[in-house]
Design a protein around this motif. Sequence first.
Motif, PDB file in Angstrom:
ATOM      1  N   GLU A  15       0.860  -1.179   0.000  1.00  0.00           N
ATOM      2  CA  GLU A  15       0.000   0.000   0.000  1.00  0.00           C
ATOM      3  C   GLU A  15       0.899   1.233   0.000  1.00  0.00           C
ATOM      4  O   GLU A  15       1.820   1.339   0.803  1.00  0.00           O
ATOM      5  CB  GLU A  15      -0.904   0.007   1.234  1.00  0.00           C
ATOM      6  N   VAL A  16       0.640   2.155  -0.909  1.00  0.00           N
ATOM      7  CA  VAL A  16       1.425   3.373  -1.029  1.00  0.00           C
ATOM      8  C   VAL A  16       0.530   4.558  -0.708  1.00  0.00           C
ATOM      9  O   VAL A  16      -0.568   4.688  -1.263  1.00  0.00           O
ATOM     10  CB  VAL A  16       1.991   3.522  -2.465  1.00  0.00           C
ATOM     11  N   THR A  17       0.973   5.404   0.229  1.00  0.00           N
ATOM     12  CA  THR A  17       0.284   6.648   0.543  1.00  0.00           C
ATOM     13  C   THR A  17       1.281   7.783   0.354  1.00  0.00           C
ATOM     14  O   THR A  17       2.432   7.556   0.018  1.00  0.00           O
ATOM     15  CB  THR A  17      -0.247   6.654   2.000  1.00  0.00           C
ATOM     16  N   LYS A  18       0.837   9.000   0.599  1.00  0.00           N
ATOM     17  CA  LYS A  18       1.733  10.152   0.476  1.00  0.00           C
ATOM     18  C   LYS A  18       2.866  10.097   1.480  1.00  0.00           C
ATOM     19  O   LYS A  18       3.919  10.674   1.286  1.00  0.00           O
ATOM     20  CB  LYS A  18       0.944  11.453   0.652  1.00  0.00           C
ATOM     21  N   LYS A  19       2.647   9.379   2.590  1.00  0.00           N
ATOM     22  CA  LYS A  19       3.626   9.369   3.675  1.00  0.00           C
ATOM     23  C   LYS A  19       4.443   8.091   3.783  1.00  0.00           C
ATOM     24  O   LYS A  19       5.512   8.090   4.371  1.00  0.00           O
ATOM     25  CB  LYS A  19       2.918   9.596   5.017  1.00  0.00           C
ATOM     26  N   GLU A  20       3.917   6.952   3.257  1.00  0.00           N
ATOM     27  CA  GLU A  20       4.619   5.698   3.510  1.00  0.00           C
ATOM     28  C   GLU A  20       4.320   4.628   2.472  1.00  0.00           C
ATOM     29  O   GLU A  20       3.362   4.733   1.713  1.00  0.00           O
ATOM     30  CB  GLU A  20       4.262   5.166   4.895  1.00  0.00           C
ATOM     31  N   ILE A  21       5.167   3.615   2.484  1.00  0.00           N
ATOM     32  CA  ILE A  21       4.941   2.395   1.722  1.00  0.00           C
ATOM     33  C   ILE A  21       4.827   1.283   2.753  1.00  0.00           C
ATOM     34  O   ILE A  21       5.690   1.144   3.620  1.00  0.00           O
ATOM     35  CB  ILE A  21       6.107   2.101   0.760  1.00  0.00           C
ATOM     36  N   ARG A  22       3.740   0.517   2.703  1.00  0.00           N
ATOM     37  CA  ARG A  22       3.478  -0.490   3.724  1.00  0.00           C
ATOM     38  C   ARG A  22       3.198  -1.824   3.045  1.00  0.00           C
ATOM     39  O   ARG A  22       2.402  -1.896   2.116  1.00  0.00           O
ATOM     40  CB  ARG A  22       2.265  -0.054   4.547  1.00  0.00           C
TER      41      ARG A  22
END
Length: 162
Positions: A15-22
């Motif tokens: 999962e990629v968001t503006k703040k992190e890759i998880r």
Amino acid sequence: YGSGRMQLFGDEWVEVTKKEIRFFINKPKESYPVQHVFVGESYRQGDFSICVELVSYDKELDPGINTDTLLDNLIDCDKIVGNVYLRGREAGDKIKPYARNVTKSLKKLFNEMNIPIELRDSIPVLCDDEGIIWVYGVGAVARTHISESSSNIIYVRGENND
């Protein structure tokens, strides 16, 4: 820049968001049985538990109480239609939280609240015969929230046991 998630292998996702890759493993959706809810009882659903209590609400509260949290979780019993039951979210669920003047899907609300995808289906949702009346982390909906004239009030307290 965008955000989103992608399946890697089998149950493994990123999962990629503006703040992190998880990276995470997407477990098969756990099905939670619908439970009828009664005042004074506690219920468990996944990592969460809720307690439904009958309370009297005084306009002058103890200053040590977080009034925002308390108010979010008060429901007028007289506005409840039919039976009350506990379940997980379902596709298409929408609510109008009492403190907001807009109707939103639970999917969108959980996304805004940054609730991990793997927890979203286990979050407790209280319903009556007309629809959703309370959601863990969100509170009561506008339709059943207390007003100045409310006299029969229930307080829904939720906890994450994880």
